[in-house]
Design a protein around this motif. Structure first.
Motif, PDB file in Angstrom:
ATOM      1  N   GLY A   1      45.879  39.135  19.228  1.00 48.77           N
ATOM      2  CA  GLY A   1      46.486  38.572  20.436  1.00 48.77           C
ATOM      3  C   GLY A   1      45.521  38.595  21.600  1.00 48.77           C
ATOM      4  N   SER A   2      44.722  39.665  21.676  1.00 51.81           N
ATOM      5  CA  SER A   2      43.721  39.748  22.732  1.00 51.81           C
ATOM      6  C   SER A   2      42.640  38.691  22.509  1.00 51.81           C
ATOM      7  N   ALA A   3      42.169  38.628  21.270  1.00 54.75           N
ATOM      8  CA  ALA A   3      41.053  37.735  20.968  1.00 54.75           C
ATOM      9  C   ALA A   3      41.457  36.262  21.071  1.00 54.75           C
ATOM     10  N   VAL A   4      42.607  35.937  20.491  1.00 54.26           N
ATOM     11  CA  VAL A   4      43.044  34.538  20.501  1.00 54.26           C
ATOM     12  C   VAL A   4      43.662  34.224  21.852  1.00 54.26           C
ATOM     13  N   GLY A   5      43.014  33.339  22.590  1.00 56.94           N
ATOM     14  CA  GLY A   5      43.549  33.020  23.913  1.00 56.94           C
ATOM     15  C   GLY A   5      43.049  31.670  24.382  1.00 56.94           C
ATOM     16  N   LEU A   6      42.983  31.521  25.693  1.00 58.93           N
ATOM     17  CA  LEU A   6      42.471  30.276  26.256  1.00 58.93           C
ATOM     18  C   LEU A   6      41.075  30.006  25.718  1.00 58.93           C
ATOM     19  N   GLY A   7      40.357  31.092  25.427  1.00 58.07           N
ATOM     20  CA  GLY A   7      38.999  30.974  24.896  1.00 58.07           C
ATOM     21  C   GLY A   7      38.968  30.153  23.619  1.00 58.07           C
ATOM     22  N   ASN A   8      39.971  30.297  22.773  1.00 56.23           N
ATOM     23  CA  ASN A   8      39.990  29.566  21.507  1.00 56.23           C
ATOM     24  C   ASN A   8      40.520  28.150  21.664  1.00 56.23           C
ATOM     25  N   ILE A   9      41.566  28.015  22.462  1.00 57.61           N
ATOM     26  CA  ILE A   9      42.290  26.738  22.451  1.00 57.61           C
ATOM     27  C   ILE A   9      41.851  25.819  23.590  1.00 57.61           C
ATOM     28  N   LEU A  14      37.425  40.234  37.398  1.00 60.42           N
ATOM     29  CA  LEU A  14      36.917  38.887  37.604  1.00 60.42           C
ATOM     30  C   LEU A  14      37.502  37.906  36.579  1.00 60.42           C
ATOM     31  N   ILE A  15      37.518  38.347  35.314  1.00 62.12           N
ATOM     32  CA  ILE A  15      37.993  37.444  34.261  1.00 62.12           C
ATOM     33  C   ILE A  15      39.468  37.120  34.459  1.00 62.12           C
ATOM     34  N   LEU A  16      40.265  38.169  34.655  1.00 60.41           N
ATOM     35  CA  LEU A  16      41.707  37.905  34.738  1.00 60.41           C
ATOM     36  C   LEU A  16      42.040  37.042  35.953  1.00 60.41           C
ATOM     37  N   PHE A  25      31.426  36.480  22.776  1.00 61.80           N
ATOM     38  CA  PHE A  25      31.892  37.680  23.470  1.00 61.80           C
ATOM     39  C   PHE A  25      33.263  37.450  24.081  1.00 61.80           C
ATOM     40  N   PHE A  26      33.386  36.334  24.768  1.00 61.05           N
ATOM     41  CA  PHE A  26      34.633  36.030  25.454  1.00 61.05           C
ATOM     42  C   PHE A  26      35.772  35.917  24.451  1.00 61.05           C
ATOM     43  N   SER A  27      35.520  35.183  23.368  1.00 61.63           N
ATOM     44  CA  SER A  27      36.579  34.914  22.410  1.00 61.63           C
ATOM     45  C   SER A  27      36.995  36.176  21.665  1.00 61.63           C
ATOM     46  N   LEU A  28      36.020  37.042  21.347  1.00 63.09           N
ATOM     47  CA  LEU A  28      36.373  38.278  20.636  1.00 63.09           C
ATOM     48  C   LEU A  28      36.797  39.383  21.606  1.00 63.09           C
ATOM     49  N   SER A  29      36.892  39.064  22.880  1.00 61.84           N
ATOM     50  CA  SER A  29      37.301  40.028  23.923  1.00 61.84           C
ATOM     51  C   SER A  29      36.329  41.199  24.037  1.00 61.84           C
ATOM     52  N   LEU A  30      35.032  40.926  23.886  1.00 66.42           N
ATOM     53  CA  LEU A  30      34.059  42.016  23.888  1.00 66.42           C
ATOM     54  C   LEU A  30      33.400  42.208  25.239  1.00 66.42           C
ATOM     55  N   GLY A  31      32.827  43.380  25.408  1.00 66.98           N
ATOM     56  CA  GLY A  31      31.967  43.622  26.558  1.00 66.98           C
ATOM     57  C   GLY A  31      32.682  44.092  27.806  1.00 66.98           C
ATOM     58  N   MET A  32      33.996  44.214  27.753  1.00 66.08           N
ATOM     59  CA  MET A  32      34.672  44.697  28.966  1.00 66.08           C
ATOM     60  C   MET A  32      35.759  45.737  28.718  1.00 66.08           C
ATOM     61  N   GLY A  33      35.911  46.180  27.476  1.00 68.11           N
ATOM     62  CA  GLY A  33      36.797  47.327  27.280  1.00 68.11           C
ATOM     63  C   GLY A  33      38.159  47.040  26.662  1.00 68.11           C
ATOM     64  N   THR A  68      49.042  36.945  25.788  1.00 62.92           N
ATOM     65  CA  THR A  68      48.685  38.141  25.010  1.00 62.92           C
ATOM     66  C   THR A  68      47.246  38.577  25.302  1.00 62.92           C
ATOM     67  N   SER A  69      46.394  37.643  25.722  1.00 61.53           N
ATOM     68  CA  SER A  69      45.021  38.027  26.090  1.00 61.53           C
ATOM     69  C   SER A  69      44.991  38.664  27.474  1.00 61.53           C
ATOM     70  N   ALA A  70      45.744  38.081  28.400  1.00 56.38           N
ATOM     71  CA  ALA A  70      45.762  38.610  29.765  1.00 56.38           C
ATOM     72  C   ALA A  70      46.238  40.057  29.771  1.00 56.38           C
ATOM     73  N   SER A  86      45.723  42.204  27.527  1.00 55.00           N
ATOM     74  CA  SER A  86      44.636  43.071  27.062  1.00 55.00           C
ATOM     75  C   SER A  86      43.516  43.184  28.090  1.00 55.00           C
ATOM     76  N   ILE A  87      43.470  42.275  29.045  1.00 50.22           N
ATOM     77  CA  ILE A  87      42.445  42.386  30.093  1.00 50.22           C
ATOM     78  C   ILE A  87      42.913  43.398  31.144  1.00 50.22           C
ATOM     79  N   LEU A  88      44.223  43.411  31.382  1.00 50.17           N
ATOM     80  CA  LEU A  88      44.756  44.332  32.387  1.00 50.17           C
ATOM     81  C   LEU A  88      44.839  45.774  31.861  1.00 50.17           C
TER      82      LEU A  88
HETATM   83  N1  PFF Z   1      39.561  36.647  24.157  1.00 48.65           N
HETATM   84  C1  PFF Z   1      40.300  35.951  25.157  1.00 48.65           C
HETATM   85  C2  PFF Z   1      40.246  34.474  24.893  1.00 48.65           C
HETATM   86  O1  PFF Z   1      39.566  34.037  23.954  1.00 48.65           O
HETATM   87  O2  PFF Z   1      40.877  33.731  25.608  1.00 48.65           O
HETATM   88  C3  PFF Z   1      39.828  36.234  26.555  1.00 48.65           C
HETATM   89  C4  PFF Z   1      39.481  37.648  26.825  1.00 48.65           C
HETATM   90  C5  PFF Z   1      40.406  38.662  26.586  1.00 48.65           C
HETATM   91  C6  PFF Z   1      38.240  37.959  27.290  1.00 48.65           C
HETATM   92  C7  PFF Z   1      40.048  39.964  26.803  1.00 48.65           C
HETATM   93  C8  PFF Z   1      37.873  39.247  27.507  1.00 48.65           C
HETATM   94  C9  PFF Z   1      38.786  40.241  27.247  1.00 48.65           C
HETATM   95  F1  PFF Z   1      38.434  41.458  27.421  1.00 48.65           F
END
Ligand code: PFF
Length: 453
Positions: free
Chosen positions: A24-32, A107-109, A232-240, A326-328, A330-332
């Motif tokens: 749910g975190s990984a699949v988000g606006l980044g994918n679609i 910043l991302i959220l 990185f963005f799509s796999l939700s990496l680099g920010m925790g 579901t991604s947002a 995981s960012i919060l």
């Molecule tokens: N992975 C999410 C997406 O692909 O839309 C965005 C995202 C979620 C980025 C969580 C970073 C993060 F930590």
């Protein structure tokens, strides 16, 4: 050496819930939203191929590394890094990596919520038939009318932030877990339904060859940086996000297997989203390289022309909004977990205050489409800067440091125990990727993008 800590925030009920939550975190606006449009802007197949390489060689090993940090530390990213650094006799400065994540999360959220807000808005406008028989011009005007209006954008941004805070405030099992249990099955159902539909209505073959036929003539250093940043963005990496989700992972779960599945689902959804969108783009003679407006401006023209498009189009934006939601969350979560630990705030208070601060930052992105449109230091507006700094600079930097931390600074014995692997080929491959390939890959691409190599 096995180290057993417990998270004060709770734990996922099972391995499957973790898989749902991490997917749910990984699949988000980044994918679609983002993957299809940057693929479109960068010539299709070649970009997709480079993206796959980035996911396998750099993203996956780092994602495993983040889960190791989370489960071993059992706290927010800042405190997990601090605790592990103390266990391993390392500098407490490693917690700064957690801080970078907190900053990136803000910043991302802030801009993510604005775009997710567009999706929520479009559920209603597409559902109301606004795009029925619309020309490209009408559709572009409609999008412009939305983004030109600060009050409208503000309303949708506020609604989306409220939805996010609402879930996070209710806690790991009462909020996050409940949300993903319902939303993820719905998301997959909608996605498969969409692909099945567009296969029949649009030009599926054109989409296939566009996504999988590689033309390297358009590939530049910037393309590779973009693919890496997107991984990185799509796999939700680099920010925790993955660190904090890992901190709620049951102790006996195999990290490599579980994360392998999550990364596969994420990449699969990006490809499926491409296969849902491009058949319509080609079938209706539209432009694949139309940028961030691809799903809002271009795709809506197709929805307006096809049978049942009003309903299917509205459902498409439900899909996008659910994925974003579901991604947002995981960012919060890492920010809130940290506030609860550090300031002893209640989760409720932490969610509202962190969400409120992010909302304020998001107002900058809202205004960059209208009132502040002319404020473009170094050629980028507030929204562009937020996106660029977080996805192309902070996430790769965070990922690079995670790779160095788990690959070079944590002991071999610690990572072996946490991964539950024997010292064989799989562990050897992971360690090689995380020690050499991932950090070097990020570093070279960075230098290249700065024009230094
Ligand atoms: N992975 C999410 C997406 O692909 O839309 C965005 C995202 C979620 C980025 C969580 C970073 C993060 F930590």
């Amino acid at each position: 050496m096995a180290i057993v800590r417990e998270s004060i925030h709770g734990q996922w009920s099972s391995r499957w819930v973790f898989i749902l939550a991490a997917t749910g975190s990984a699949v988000g606006l980044g994918n679609i939203w983002r993957f299809p449009y940057i693929t479109g802007e960068n010539g299709g197949g070649a970009f997709v191929l480079i993206y796959f390489v980035c996911v396998i060689a750099v993203g996956l090993p780092i994602m495993i590394g983040e889960t190791v940090i989370g489960r071993r530390g059992r706290q927010s990213p800042v405190n997990s890094l601090k605790a592990i650094a103390a266990d391993e006799g390392l500098s407490s400065n490693w917690q700064l990596l957690g801080w970078l994540g907190v900053l990136a999360g803000f910043l991302i959220l802030s801009f993510y919520s604005v775009v997710a807000g567009w999706s929520v808005a479009y559920i209603f406008s597409v559902g109301a038939g606004t795009f029925t028989d619309a020309t490209s011009q009408v559709s572009a005007d409609e999008f412009k009318a939305l983004t030109d209006s600060a009050p409208r954008l503000l309303w949708w941004h506020s609604l989306f932030m409220f939805m996010t805070v609402f879930v996070v405030a209710r806690g790991v099992q009462g909020g996050l877990e409940q949300a993903v249990r319902w939303l993820m099955p719905a998301l997959f159902l909608l996605l498969f339904g969409m692909v099945g539909y567009t296969m029949n209505v649009g030009d599926f073959n054109a989409a296939l060859s566009y996504l999988f036929r590689a033309d390297f003539s358009q590939v530049t250093a910037d393309t590779i940086l973009l693919a890496l940043g997107q991984a990185f963005f799509s796999l939700s990496l680099g920010m925790g996000s993955i660190i904090v989700y890992g901190s709620y992972l049951p102790a006996n779960t195999s990290i490599p297997r579980t994360i392998g599945l999550v990364a596969l689902c994420d990449t699969g959804v990006a490809v499926l989203a491409g296969l849902a969108i491009f058949p319509l783009v080609f079938g209706f003679g539209l432009e694949p390289g139309s940028g961030p407006g691809l799903v809002f401006v271009t795709l809506t023209v197709a929805f307006g022309q096809m049978p049942g498009g009003q309903l299917v189009g509205a459902l498409f934006f439900v899909l996008l909004a659910v994925a974003g939601w579901t991604s947002a969350i995981s960012i919060l979560e890492p920010i809130v977990a940290w506030l609860v630990e550090a300031l002893r705030w209640s989760r409720h208070k932490a969610s509202v205050i962190a969400g409120g601060a992010i909302w304020v930052l998001g107002v900058g992105s809202v205004l960059s489409f209208n009132e502040w449109a002319d404020f473009q230091p170094f050629g980028k507006n507030f929204f562009d800067w937020s996106e660029f700094l977080s996805t192309s600079v902070m996430l790769p930097t965070g990922g690079l440091l995670v790779a160095v931390f788990v690959g070079w600074r944590m002991s071999r014995a610690s990572t072996l125990t946490e991964l539950g692997l024997s010292d064989g080929v799989i562990y050897g491959a992971w360690r090689f990727l995380v020690r050499f390939v991932a950090p070097l890959g990020v570093f070279v691409v960075f230098l290249n993008a700065l024009g230094l190599v």
